[in-house]
Scaffold this active site. Sequence first.
Site, PDB file in Angstrom:
ATOM      1  N   LYS A  26      -5.690 -14.237  11.363  1.00  0.00           N
ATOM      2  CA  LYS A  26      -5.136 -13.204  12.247  1.00  0.00           C
ATOM      3  C   LYS A  26      -4.894 -13.725  13.655  1.00  0.00           C
ATOM      4  O   LYS A  26      -3.864 -14.312  13.936  1.00  0.00           O
ATOM      5  CB  LYS A  26      -6.026 -11.961  12.225  1.00  0.00           C
ATOM      6  CG  LYS A  26      -5.980 -11.215  10.882  1.00  0.00           C
ATOM      7  CD  LYS A  26      -6.606  -9.851  10.977  1.00  0.00           C
ATOM      8  CE  LYS A  26      -6.637  -9.125   9.623  1.00  0.00           C
ATOM      9  NZ  LYS A  26      -5.320  -8.712   9.150  1.00  0.00           N
ATOM     10  N   ASP A  76     -17.017 -13.901   7.679  1.00  0.00           N
ATOM     11  CA  ASP A  76     -15.591 -13.608   7.622  1.00  0.00           C
ATOM     12  C   ASP A  76     -15.196 -13.064   8.992  1.00  0.00           C
ATOM     13  O   ASP A  76     -15.341 -11.870   9.265  1.00  0.00           O
ATOM     14  CB  ASP A  76     -15.325 -12.584   6.505  1.00  0.00           C
ATOM     15  CG  ASP A  76     -13.876 -12.133   6.443  1.00  0.00           C
ATOM     16  OD1 ASP A  76     -13.088 -12.500   7.337  1.00  0.00           O
ATOM     17  OD2 ASP A  76     -13.535 -11.393   5.494  1.00  0.00           O
ATOM     18  N   TYR A  87       0.811  -1.217   0.000  1.00  0.00           N
ATOM     19  CA  TYR A  87       0.000   0.000   0.000  1.00  0.00           C
ATOM     20  C   TYR A  87       0.848   1.272   0.000  1.00  0.00           C
ATOM     21  O   TYR A  87       0.407   2.309   0.489  1.00  0.00           O
ATOM     22  CB  TYR A  87      -0.959   0.021   1.201  1.00  0.00           C
ATOM     23  CG  TYR A  87      -1.776  -1.230   1.365  1.00  0.00           C
ATOM     24  CD1 TYR A  87      -2.632  -1.653   0.363  1.00  0.00           C
ATOM     25  CD2 TYR A  87      -1.681  -2.004   2.518  1.00  0.00           C
ATOM     26  CE1 TYR A  87      -3.396  -2.802   0.505  1.00  0.00           C
ATOM     27  CE2 TYR A  87      -2.426  -3.164   2.667  1.00  0.00           C
ATOM     28  CZ  TYR A  87      -3.281  -3.559   1.650  1.00  0.00           C
ATOM     29  OH  TYR A  87      -4.017  -4.697   1.804  1.00  0.00           O
ATOM     30  N   TYR A 102     -14.612  -5.532   3.151  1.00  0.00           N
ATOM     31  CA  TYR A 102     -13.253  -5.851   2.733  1.00  0.00           C
ATOM     32  C   TYR A 102     -12.996  -7.296   3.128  1.00  0.00           C
ATOM     33  O   TYR A 102     -13.121  -7.657   4.304  1.00  0.00           O
ATOM     34  CB  TYR A 102     -12.213  -4.937   3.401  1.00  0.00           C
ATOM     35  CG  TYR A 102     -10.797  -5.383   3.099  1.00  0.00           C
ATOM     36  CD1 TYR A 102     -10.167  -4.983   1.926  1.00  0.00           C
ATOM     37  CD2 TYR A 102     -10.115  -6.221   3.962  1.00  0.00           C
ATOM     38  CE1 TYR A 102      -8.877  -5.415   1.631  1.00  0.00           C
ATOM     39  CE2 TYR A 102      -8.830  -6.655   3.677  1.00  0.00           C
ATOM     40  CZ  TYR A 102      -8.223  -6.246   2.509  1.00  0.00           C
ATOM     41  OH  TYR A 102      -6.949  -6.691   2.219  1.00  0.00           O
TER      42      TYR A 102
END
Length: 423
Positions: free
Chosen positions: A269, A240, A9, A137
């Site tokens: 994560k 998700d 990014y 996202y």
Amino acid sequence: MTTPVWHPYAHLKTQTPAPKVIGGDGAHFVLEGGERVLDATCSWWCMIHGYGHPRLVAAIREQAGELCHVMLGGLTHEPADQLARELVRITPAGLNHVFYSDSGSVGMEVAMKMALQYQVLTGHPGKQKMLSLMKAYHGDTTGCMAVCDPEEGMHSLFASLLPQHHFAPAPTAPFDATVEQVEHDLNALRDVLERHHHEIAALLMEPLLQAAGGLNMTSPAYLTGARALCDEFGVLLIFDEVATGFGRTGKLFAADHAGVTPDIMVLSKGLTGGYLGHAATLANDRVHDAFIGDSPQHAFMHGPTFMGNPLACRVALESLRVFEEDDYLGKIGQLNRVLRCELIDNEQLSAHSQVADVRVLGATAVIEAHSAEALAGVGEFARERGVWLRPIGRWLYTMPAYITSEAEMVQITDVMKGWFNRT
């Protein structure tokens, strides 16, 4: 010397040299030269135990002396088997089958493929599209980009590459909304399903907390209503929980707030406490059993090289033990109280001309500015005060490690408030 590392990014023309991290302990990482920085984002929300946790480090070292890796194709090993049993134990009832992969994005790709193949195997071959939510996202891989918000998301450049899916409006009712207040959001979801259910395999959502799409915080009643709508229209429900899982919303999983079990759930994560890349896609019996059959189409054709990696499974098991034995849900509750006291109850912050909204859910807090320009320079401002903050667009947020002390949490929130109070 310029590093050959290409950072994520980053605008290559204007990026500044990245500080070099040489170690870390607790909620801090240590930079070359000895600078200690309090990590307000726990390295993109995964280092829930902080840095250098002795039990997690020891688990990796011990496993490395036994077995570092072996393919899961046609083989198995105890850490993979044991972790699968533990994940079935702690996740919502009915998610009895675990498919491993190596990242949250890949775990979501697995979920989408699983849902489409399920529909084919159960006699609905026309259901080959996904239904996602605006502000969503789900990752940066090609399949995941196609179910991220197509308007405000970061992937518009790649639109010609991506398959076209359906989108419903992002839910607007806040976490504490009444059932009646959620009705508008559910009616909007129903409208899309009524028009397109014949081609929709699954509804994908980040339950309660749409993370990288703007930290939108929504109601458990929306999850309950979405579950009922999916059942009504023959659509699978995929949660998700890559960002929301393992306590981030205040319960072990966001689904627990609503007492809802999705058909498929994706974890990553915090799964390993951030110590190694790993993911798990869990499915219920209905989905799993549809793959039992004699045709070539009954085999699920997916197999990441590092799925079920023994090191990752072993550290994930230790992470779960620490989470439960050290009452992390209690720690998260205390973090929530500090965040609410410092940010939500701060009338001066809410009234600031550059602040659009302030939200807190579990161990997550965000100050939404009216524009991204209002946050230009906030990273440097925070680092000068010993804190690592990295905003997303116009959202200045913290998702701290759960071992962050009250004093450290106040330090983080003081910096967040200080940015807006500096002028």
